[in-house]
Design a protein around this motif. Sequence first.
Motif, PDB file in Angstrom:
ATOM      1  N   PRO A 336       0.821  -1.220   0.000  1.00 54.57           N
ATOM      2  CA  PRO A 336       0.000   0.000   0.000  1.00 54.57           C
ATOM      3  C   PRO A 336       0.851   1.264   0.000  1.00 54.57           C
ATOM      4  CG  PRO A 336      -0.857  -1.602   1.565  1.00 54.57           C
ATOM      5  CD  PRO A 336       0.455  -2.145   1.083  1.00 54.57           C
ATOM      6  N   GLY A 337       0.561   2.163  -0.957  1.00 56.58           N
ATOM      7  CA  GLY A 337       1.254   3.446  -1.040  1.00 56.58           C
ATOM      8  C   GLY A 337       2.643   3.389  -1.634  1.00 56.58           C
ATOM      9  N   GLN A 338       3.074   2.207  -2.112  1.00 61.22           N
ATOM     10  CA  GLN A 338       4.419   2.078  -2.676  1.00 61.22           C
ATOM     11  C   GLN A 338       4.339   1.751  -4.163  1.00 61.22           C
ATOM     12  OE1 GLN A 338       6.913  -0.745  -0.668  1.00 61.22           O
ATOM     13  NE2 GLN A 338       8.552  -0.625  -2.186  1.00 61.22           N
ATOM     14  N   ALA A 339       4.802   2.670  -5.001  1.00 62.07           N
ATOM     15  CA  ALA A 339       4.781   2.460  -6.453  1.00 62.07           C
ATOM     16  C   ALA A 339       6.070   1.757  -6.877  1.00 62.07           C
ATOM     17  CB  ALA A 339       4.665   3.798  -7.183  1.00 62.07           C
ATOM     18  N   VAL A 340       5.929   0.754  -7.751  1.00 59.99           N
ATOM     19  CA  VAL A 340       7.075  -0.037  -8.212  1.00 59.99           C
ATOM     20  C   VAL A 340       7.075  -0.075  -9.733  1.00 59.99           C
ATOM     21  CG1 VAL A 340       8.222  -2.279  -8.115  1.00 59.99           C
ATOM     22  CG2 VAL A 340       6.932  -1.458  -6.128  1.00 59.99           C
ATOM     23  N   TRP A 341       8.246   0.172 -10.344  1.00 62.50           N
ATOM     24  CA  TRP A 341       8.356   0.088 -11.799  1.00 62.50           C
ATOM     25  C   TRP A 341       8.079  -1.341 -12.262  1.00 62.50           C
ATOM     26  CZ3 TRP A 341       8.862   4.368 -14.636  1.00 62.50           C
ATOM     27  CH2 TRP A 341       9.497   5.492 -14.098  1.00 62.50           C
ATOM     28  N   ALA A 342       7.422  -1.480 -13.411  1.00 64.24           N
ATOM     29  CA  ALA A 342       7.269  -2.798 -14.027  1.00 64.24           C
ATOM     30  C   ALA A 342       8.601  -3.209 -14.630  1.00 64.24           C
ATOM     31  CB  ALA A 342       6.191  -2.758 -15.111  1.00 64.24           C
ATOM     32  N   GLU A 343       8.899  -4.514 -14.618  1.00 64.55           N
ATOM     33  CA  GLU A 343      10.155  -5.028 -15.124  1.00 64.55           C
ATOM     34  C   GLU A 343       9.901  -5.960 -16.310  1.00 64.55           C
ATOM     35  OE1 GLU A 343      11.903  -7.077 -11.897  1.00 64.55           O
ATOM     36  OE2 GLU A 343      12.117  -5.308 -10.618  1.00 64.55           O
ATOM     37  N   LYS A 344      10.970  -6.240 -17.046  1.00 67.19           N
ATOM     38  CA  LYS A 344      10.863  -7.225 -18.108  1.00 67.19           C
ATOM     39  C   LYS A 344      10.638  -8.594 -17.476  1.00 67.19           C
ATOM     40  CE  LYS A 344      13.174  -8.761 -22.321  1.00 67.19           C
ATOM     41  NZ  LYS A 344      14.367  -8.626 -23.184  1.00 67.19           N
ATOM     42  N   ASN A 345       9.668  -9.343 -18.023  1.00 62.17           N
ATOM     43  CA  ASN A 345       9.284 -10.645 -17.461  1.00 62.17           C
ATOM     44  C   ASN A 345       8.932 -10.512 -15.980  1.00 62.17           C
ATOM     45  OD1 ASN A 345       9.843 -11.986 -19.957  1.00 62.17           O
ATOM     46  ND2 ASN A 345      12.027 -12.013 -19.420  1.00 62.17           N
ATOM     47  N   ASP A 346       8.184  -9.473 -15.669  1.00 62.93           N
ATOM     48  CA  ASP A 346       7.806  -9.181 -14.284  1.00 62.93           C
ATOM     49  C   ASP A 346       7.023 -10.356 -13.703  1.00 62.93           C
ATOM     50  OD1 ASP A 346       6.711  -8.045 -11.891  1.00 62.93           O
ATOM     51  OD2 ASP A 346       6.998  -6.055 -12.770  1.00 62.93           O
ATOM     52  N   PRO A 347       7.508 -10.954 -12.596  1.00 56.94           N
ATOM     53  CA  PRO A 347       6.826 -12.121 -12.015  1.00 56.94           C
ATOM     54  C   PRO A 347       5.455 -11.793 -11.436  1.00 56.94           C
ATOM     55  CG  PRO A 347       8.575 -11.357 -10.556  1.00 56.94           C
ATOM     56  CD  PRO A 347       8.712 -10.585 -11.835  1.00 56.94           C
ATOM     57  N   ARG A 348       5.149 -10.517 -11.245  1.00 53.40           N
ATOM     58  CA  ARG A 348       3.850 -10.131 -10.675  1.00 53.40           C
ATOM     59  C   ARG A 348       2.721 -10.218 -11.699  1.00 53.40           C
ATOM     60  NH1 ARG A 348       4.876  -4.234  -8.918  1.00 53.40           N
ATOM     61  NH2 ARG A 348       5.912  -4.269 -10.962  1.00 53.40           N
ATOM     62  N   ILE A 349       3.077 -10.282 -12.993  1.00 52.40           N
ATOM     63  CA  ILE A 349       2.059 -10.315 -14.045  1.00 52.40           C
ATOM     64  C   ILE A 349       1.477 -11.721 -14.166  1.00 52.40           C
ATOM     65  CG2 ILE A 349       1.627  -9.954 -16.504  1.00 52.40           C
ATOM     66  CD1 ILE A 349       3.930  -7.984 -16.542  1.00 52.40           C
ATOM     67  N   THR A 350       0.169 -11.811 -14.241  1.00 51.75           N
ATOM     68  CA  THR A 350      -0.508 -13.108 -14.365  1.00 51.75           C
ATOM     69  C   THR A 350      -0.427 -13.595 -15.823  1.00 51.75           C
ATOM     70  OG1 THR A 350      -2.641 -12.084 -14.856  1.00 51.75           O
ATOM     71  CG2 THR A 350      -2.110 -12.459 -12.536  1.00 51.75           C
ATOM     72  N   ARG A 351      -0.840 -14.848 -16.046  1.00 48.20           N
ATOM     73  CA  ARG A 351      -0.807 -15.403 -17.408  1.00 48.20           C
ATOM     74  C   ARG A 351      -1.770 -14.646 -18.322  1.00 48.20           C
ATOM     75  NH1 ARG A 351      -1.944 -21.566 -16.130  1.00 48.20           N
ATOM     76  NH2 ARG A 351      -3.268 -20.488 -14.617  1.00 48.20           N
ATOM     77  N   VAL A 352      -2.975 -14.392 -17.840  1.00 52.39           N
ATOM     78  CA  VAL A 352      -3.926 -13.603 -18.621  1.00 52.39           C
ATOM     79  C   VAL A 352      -3.395 -12.181 -18.802  1.00 52.39           C
ATOM     80  CG1 VAL A 352      -6.247 -12.599 -18.655  1.00 52.39           C
ATOM     81  CG2 VAL A 352      -5.927 -14.974 -17.934  1.00 52.39           C
ATOM     82  N   GLY A 353      -2.799 -11.651 -17.736  1.00 56.82           N
ATOM     83  CA  GLY A 353      -2.263 -10.296 -17.795  1.00 56.82           C
ATOM     84  C   GLY A 353      -1.184 -10.137 -18.843  1.00 56.82           C
ATOM     85  N   ARG A 354      -0.347 -11.170 -19.018  1.00 63.36           N
ATOM     86  CA  ARG A 354       0.718 -11.084 -20.016  1.00 63.36           C
ATOM     87  C   ARG A 354       0.146 -10.978 -21.424  1.00 63.36           C
ATOM     88  NH1 ARG A 354       5.575 -11.590 -18.519  1.00 63.36           N
ATOM     89  NH2 ARG A 354       4.954 -12.656 -16.609  1.00 63.36           N
ATOM     90  N   ILE A 355      -0.942 -11.707 -21.662  1.00 64.86           N
ATOM     91  CA  ILE A 355      -1.566 -11.678 -22.995  1.00 64.86           C
ATOM     92  C   ILE A 355      -2.243 -10.344 -23.244  1.00 64.86           C
ATOM     93  CG2 ILE A 355      -3.372 -12.714 -24.435  1.00 64.86           C
ATOM     94  CD1 ILE A 355      -2.817 -15.359 -22.940  1.00 64.86           C
ATOM     95  N   ILE A 356      -3.020  -9.877 -22.279  1.00 67.95           N
ATOM     96  CA  ILE A 356      -3.766  -8.632 -22.513  1.00 67.95           C
ATOM     97  C   ILE A 356      -2.840  -7.413 -22.555  1.00 67.95           C
ATOM     98  CG2 ILE A 356      -5.868  -9.588 -21.508  1.00 67.95           C
ATOM     99  CD1 ILE A 356      -5.377  -7.968 -18.998  1.00 67.95           C
TER     100      ILE A 356
END
Length: 462
Positions: A336-356
């Motif tokens: 909460p309240g902490q912004a994080v840059w997205a990374e290449k092959n970011d592990p936080r991205i879901t399988r559906v999220g990677r496609i969309i």
Amino acid sequence: MIRLFKHYVPNAVLLLGMLDILLLIGAGELGWLLRAHQLGMVPLSMATRLPQLLCFAFTIEVAMIAVGVYGADALQSLRYATARLIVAISLGVIVLSVLYFAVPQISFWRSNLVYAMPASVILLVLLRILLGKALGSQAFKRRIVVLGAGARAARLKALAKMPGAGFAVVGYVAMSETNRVIPEAIARDAIYNLADHVVLLNASEVVLALEERRNALPLKDLLRIKTTGVHVNEISTFLERETGRVDLDSVNPSWLIFSDGFSSGRIVSSMFKRVFDITASLALLLLTLPLILATAILVKLESRGPAFYRQRRVGLYGQGFDVIKLRSMRQDAELPGQAVWAEKNDPRITRVGRIIRKCRIDELPQCWSVLKGEMSFVGPRPERPQFVEDLEQKLPYYAERHMVKPGITGWAQINYPYGASIEDSRQKLEYDLFYAKNYSPFLDVLILLQTLRVVLFPEGAR
């Protein structure tokens, strides 16, 4: 270069585009003649089919622009160009089939497209084979003389060597720099008449690349060069034109103040932009609503949490607003309240999220922000407040990007892959400043067309 609506088009690209249109008209006519011969018809004059032929050529040409047929890579590689041509012509034929059904007055028989399509591919590829070497030759490159032999002159030297460069440096003149890095530069003292020297080199432009301009401008030389008909440019303006971005390493506040751009006389353009935003966002929301709902269900099924999420962003004049997107990361992606840059092959991205993310489907709900007037279709990407505070401290002129309404797509997005660092943000800022400085409806149309290339050929999506 030719300037069209504040946007520079290289001479080679302009010539190639004009020849492409002529060949597309020829391919459309050839397709019609072949089909007429099959049916045993006696063809009338070509003038009777000119509206249909122009419609065919214009539609294919727009598709070619959209998929990047005139980009530097396509101009350098025949294989790359052929692949993009096939995609563009296929898309154009699909659009034409729909168009012919909706507006029969501008149509041939749809069966003509079966013949016109391969004819177009063959003719356009043959043209690129014939002009392949000529397009990259010195014939289409502007000849420039650089006044300076320091680090700035070295940047121009490196830029001239890049594939697709529209200019060639034919001479360097050292202007008493202490940090000279161009060994082939001729000292100014060794040249009796600089204007004659420039004319003898057959230069069309002189670029001022001095490291220190204070009390060092060779005004008498520049005036004589100017009166010979040779264009004189400052390095910041030259780099803006050649790279399509505002170079932060060379600009200063006075250049931004006195250079062309940031015009306030955009009332009519802004009205058209807003009308387009309302119409297009409403239409796109209605057309993609089933896709948005289906994706939302898939997001919900894959991971816990809401299918949509709101995120605070910084908009026009630094005002905050909430953007709505389809969730592509885990619910616990950030504290909460902490912004994080997205990374290449970011592990936080879901399988559906990677496609969309690759297909940009997660961006579709932002049309609601466009409809409300918080965003536009075209403009700098809105950043999160935490990132903005940090970037404004580290990057000069970062606050100026907020002088135009943020957008779903923009000049930076189609020219630079997804960035997740200070250096990436610096590069994207240079493109955003170029857009803010040179905005025109023509540039908006070009960006919207080129967005199709980014969607079809995902580059850097994270």
